[in-house]
Design a protein around this motif. Structure first.
Motif, PDB file in Angstrom:
ATOM      1  N   ALA A   1      23.363 -24.800 -41.942  1.00  0.00           N
ATOM      2  CA  ALA A   1      22.924 -24.793 -43.335  1.00  0.00           C
ATOM      3  C   ALA A   1      22.416 -23.418 -43.734  1.00  0.00           C
ATOM      4  N   MET A   2      21.692 -22.776 -42.825  1.00  0.00           N
ATOM      5  CA  MET A   2      21.083 -21.477 -43.112  1.00  0.00           C
ATOM      6  C   MET A   2      21.172 -20.579 -41.895  1.00  0.00           C
ATOM      7  N   ILE A   3      21.226 -19.286 -42.159  1.00  0.00           N
ATOM      8  CA  ILE A   3      21.034 -18.292 -41.106  1.00  0.00           C
ATOM      9  C   ILE A   3      19.815 -17.485 -41.526  1.00  0.00           C
TER      10      ILE A   3
ATOM     11  N   VAL B   1      23.901 -20.337 -45.858  1.00  0.00           N
ATOM     12  CA  VAL B   1      23.247 -19.420 -46.781  1.00  0.00           C
ATOM     13  C   VAL B   1      22.311 -18.505 -45.991  1.00  0.00           C
ATOM     14  N   VAL B   2      22.329 -17.223 -46.349  1.00  0.00           N
ATOM     15  CA  VAL B   2      21.567 -16.193 -45.635  1.00  0.00           C
ATOM     16  C   VAL B   2      20.561 -15.579 -46.610  1.00  0.00           C
ATOM     17  N   PRO B   3      19.276 -15.990 -46.568  1.00  0.00           N
ATOM     18  CA  PRO B   3      18.284 -15.403 -47.466  1.00  0.00           C
ATOM     19  C   PRO B   3      17.985 -13.953 -47.066  1.00  0.00           C
ATOM     20  N   VAL B   4      17.977 -13.052 -48.041  1.00  0.00           N
ATOM     21  CA  VAL B   4      17.709 -11.640 -47.790  1.00  0.00           C
ATOM     22  C   VAL B   4      16.402 -11.268 -48.483  1.00  0.00           C
ATOM     23  N   PRO B   5      15.398 -10.792 -47.745  1.00  0.00           N
ATOM     24  CA  PRO B   5      14.136 -10.420 -48.388  1.00  0.00           C
ATOM     25  C   PRO B   5      14.369  -9.377 -49.472  1.00  0.00           C
ATOM     26  N   PRO B   6      13.777  -9.553 -50.646  1.00  0.00           N
ATOM     27  CA  PRO B   6      14.025  -8.611 -51.740  1.00  0.00           C
ATOM     28  C   PRO B   6      13.485  -7.212 -51.474  1.00  0.00           C
ATOM     29  N   ASP B   7      12.519  -7.077 -50.556  1.00  0.00           N
ATOM     30  CA  ASP B   7      11.970  -5.756 -50.253  1.00  0.00           C
ATOM     31  C   ASP B   7      12.576  -5.140 -49.004  1.00  0.00           C
ATOM     32  N   SER B   8      13.656  -5.717 -48.484  1.00  0.00           N
ATOM     33  CA  SER B   8      14.271  -5.171 -47.275  1.00  0.00           C
ATOM     34  C   SER B   8      14.913  -3.819 -47.575  1.00  0.00           C
ATOM     35  N   GLY B   9      14.867  -2.931 -46.588  1.00  0.00           N
ATOM     36  CA  GLY B   9      15.461  -1.615 -46.733  1.00  0.00           C
ATOM     37  C   GLY B   9      16.962  -1.649 -46.521  1.00  0.00           C
ATOM     38  N   PRO B  10      17.648  -0.548 -46.816  1.00  0.00           N
ATOM     39  CA  PRO B  10      19.113  -0.533 -46.718  1.00  0.00           C
ATOM     40  C   PRO B  10      19.637  -0.798 -45.310  1.00  0.00           C
ATOM     41  N   ASP B  11      18.950  -0.301 -44.286  1.00  0.00           N
ATOM     42  CA  ASP B  11      19.421  -0.541 -42.913  1.00  0.00           C
ATOM     43  C   ASP B  11      19.296  -2.014 -42.543  1.00  0.00           C
ATOM     44  N   GLU B  12      18.167  -2.631 -42.909  1.00  0.00           N
ATOM     45  CA  GLU B  12      17.970  -4.045 -42.603  1.00  0.00           C
ATOM     46  C   GLU B  12      18.995  -4.900 -43.343  1.00  0.00           C
TER      47      GLU B  12
ATOM     48  N   LYS C   1      17.062 -10.877 -35.452  1.00  0.00           N
ATOM     49  CA  LYS C   1      18.033 -11.802 -34.857  1.00  0.00           C
ATOM     50  C   LYS C   1      18.327 -12.927 -35.845  1.00  0.00           C
ATOM     51  N   GLY C   2      19.610 -13.296 -35.952  1.00  0.00           N
ATOM     52  CA  GLY C   2      19.997 -14.393 -36.800  1.00  0.00           C
ATOM     53  C   GLY C   2      19.751 -15.732 -36.131  1.00  0.00           C
ATOM     54  N   VAL C   3      19.151 -16.641 -36.881  1.00  0.00           N
ATOM     55  CA  VAL C   3      18.828 -17.971 -36.372  1.00  0.00           C
ATOM     56  C   VAL C   3      19.604 -19.002 -37.193  1.00  0.00           C
ATOM     57  N   PRO C   4      20.731 -19.495 -36.677  1.00  0.00           N
ATOM     58  CA  PRO C   4      21.446 -20.550 -37.403  1.00  0.00           C
ATOM     59  C   PRO C   4      20.676 -21.872 -37.321  1.00  0.00           C
ATOM     60  N   VAL C   5      20.390 -22.454 -38.472  1.00  0.00           N
ATOM     61  CA  VAL C   5      19.656 -23.717 -38.535  1.00  0.00           C
ATOM     62  C   VAL C   5      20.598 -24.761 -39.117  1.00  0.00           C
ATOM     63  N   SER C   6      20.806 -25.838 -38.394  1.00  0.00           N
ATOM     64  CA  SER C   6      21.773 -26.847 -38.822  1.00  0.00           C
ATOM     65  C   SER C   6      21.212 -27.739 -39.922  1.00  0.00           C
ATOM     66  N   ARG C   7      22.122 -28.410 -40.608  1.00  0.00           N
ATOM     67  CA  ARG C   7      21.714 -29.366 -41.633  1.00  0.00           C
ATOM     68  C   ARG C   7      20.898 -30.497 -41.019  1.00  0.00           C
ATOM     69  N   GLY C   8      21.313 -30.952 -39.846  1.00  0.00           N
ATOM     70  CA  GLY C   8      20.578 -32.016 -39.179  1.00  0.00           C
ATOM     71  C   GLY C   8      19.178 -31.597 -38.776  1.00  0.00           C
ATOM     72  N   ALA C   9      19.026 -30.336 -38.329  1.00  0.00           N
ATOM     73  CA  ALA C   9      17.704 -29.842 -37.953  1.00  0.00           C
ATOM     74  C   ALA C   9      16.776 -29.802 -39.162  1.00  0.00           C
TER      75      ALA C   9
END
Length: 463
Positions: free
Chosen positions: A123-125, A64-75, A136-144
């Motif tokens: 689990a998350m990016i 799952v990739v959470p996207v900030p609700p106030d992020s601009g179109p480029d981000e 930068k994308g940070v993949p976080v594992s379920r175990g972590a």
């Protein structure tokens, strides 16, 4: 690996509440819609829809990739493209990215299906703030995540009997991993106040809240509101993170609430690695000792060990089961962030005492000031400025100086005090070489969504 507990208390977000069973039924409906996707993005508003979407992705074993609700179109375009998210979860409406799955339209009695994924599965990016380029994308594992949440639950004595209260954004480690997955895993009820206002925290405390999360801005505003702060006397624990808690705020909170705040240290890449303990000492200005399973050390710029003498600053290195393995699609950034012997280089400058307690003094890029042969931590100077009764906020950084290389420069929000008075105030409390050589009085400091001062946006006022 199952990240979510099967039982527990209700979840309330911005005044809307669901029982745990109903929330999980909703999450199973989400899981059925997205199962098999490579990754899904979530429009991460402070809402029950976000909680159901994230829980559903966890149940389906889909990153799952959470996207900030106030992020601009480029981000947003960068996050969608870089993460490979093929669907966007959110409330009904148009999507500027992948096809939208309207979470608010899904039933809340979804059938339970196969759950979980291996511990090493992502689990998350989560995306970094992007202050030095594209996030930068940070993949976080379920175990972590499991290791990180279990470690803080032990350190903070967090049990199903607690009621967690916070109002933090749901797209960072603090608000989402600790603040949503934490109570889902421990089984404690969650009260998300919508926004982290002192009066909302006070109301939640009067209603039985026991464990409160906040960033320093939240606690500073609470300390400035004696009525709200007094309501927190009935709480069990106040936890502060995401940035250093100024010592005067720590002390004022203690005076008003009777609580010595638990401070902790973490990053997107590491989750929480250092913390004070609920049942132990809590020292103003310190982020505690390594959590179970975590190792920490300090290193000089040449990689040499820094002695734990309580005075000498060095870059903080950590390793442990909650630390990520590398950035998404960024092999060069990954290589630069780990030492040859496998330690993650946090980029934060810290001081360690002989007893293993750590104090963060700033970022290597902005908060380690090299002036006239001295190495000065910005955080120490900031705390000295904040001890002045007229100072409300302070940020310190190094600026170019023809003779010294860098000079200590301060940006201060204060009432009724001048530059020379503040310089002399610091010089009387710290070594003279640590005093600011320039103080700019400003109306406010630039901050990001988590309340951290963005020092790259500070500039001297025009003459």
């Amino acid at each position: 690996m199952d990240l979510l507990g099967g039982t527990g208390g209700p979840v309330r977000v911005a005044g809307r509440e669901l029982a745990r069973d109903e929330l999980l039924g909703w999450a199973w409906s989400v899981a059925a819609e997205i199962r098999g996707a490579d990754a899904v993005a979530v429009h991460a508003t402070a809402s029950l829809e976000t909680v159901a979407a994230v829980a559903g992705a966890i149940l389906a074993g889909v990153p799952v990739v959470p996207v900030p609700p106030d992020s601009g179109p480029d981000e947003r375009a960068h996050i969608f493209g870089d993460s490979g998210a093929s669907l966007l979860l959110g409330a009904g409406g148009p999507s500027d990215g992948p096809p939208l799955v309207p979470v608010d339209g899904l039933p809340r009695n979804g059938a339970q299906g196969p759950a979980g994924a291996p511990g090493d599965a992502t689990a998350m990016i989560l995306y970094t703030s992007g202050t030095t380029g594209a996030p930068k994308g940070v993949p976080v594992s379920r175990g972590a995540i499991a290791a990180g949440l279990d470690a803080v639950a032990e350190a903070w004595e967090w049990t199903p009997d607690d009621v967690l209260v916070h109002g933090l954004p749901l797209f960072h480690v603090h608000g989402l991993v600790l603040g949503v997955l934490g109570p889902l895993r421990t089984g404690s009820p969650l009260v998300h106040t919508g926004r982290p206002k002192p009066e909302a925290y006070a109301a939640a405390a009067r209603d039985g809240g026991t464990l409160f999360f906040g960033v320093p801005t939240v606690w500073s505003r609470t300390a400035a509101d004696p009525s709200a702060a007094g309501a927190l006397r009935g709480a069990r624990l106040l936890v502060s993170g995401s940035a250093p808690l100024p010592v005067p705020v720590f002390e004022r909170l203690y005076e008003l609430t009777g609580h010595r705040s638990v401070e902790r240290y973490g990053m997107t890449e590491t989750l929480i690695t250092l913390s004070a303990r609920a049942g132990g000492d809590r020292r103003p200005g310190y982020v505690g000792t390594p959590l179970p399973g975590v190792e920490a050390r300090l290193a000089a710029e040449d990689g040499a060990p820094v002695p734990p003498d309580g005075e000498t600053p060095g870059e903080l290195h950590v390793r442990g089961p909650m630390v990520f393995k590398g950035y998404l699609n960024r092999p060069e950034a990954t290589a630069a962030s780990f030492t040859d012997d496998g330690w993650f280089r946090t980029g934060d400058i810290a001081v360690a005492g002989p007893d293993g307690w750590y104090r963060i003094v700033g970022r290597a890029s902005t908060d380690l000031i090299k002036s006239g042969g001295y190495r000065i931590g910005a955080g120490e100077v900031e705390n000295a400025l904040l001890a002045h009764p007229a100072v409300r906020e302070a940020a310190v950084l190094g600026t170019p100086h023809a003779d010294l290389g860098e000079q200590v420069t301060a940006y201060v929000v204060a009432d009724g005090v001048g530059e020379r008075q503040l310089i002399d105030f610091v010089a009387a409390r710290l070594s003279v070489h640590k005093r600011p050589r320039a103080v700019h009085l400003v109306d406010s400091l630039p901050r990001n969504a988590m309340g951290k001062v963005v020092k790259t946006r500070l500039a001297a006022p025009s003459p």
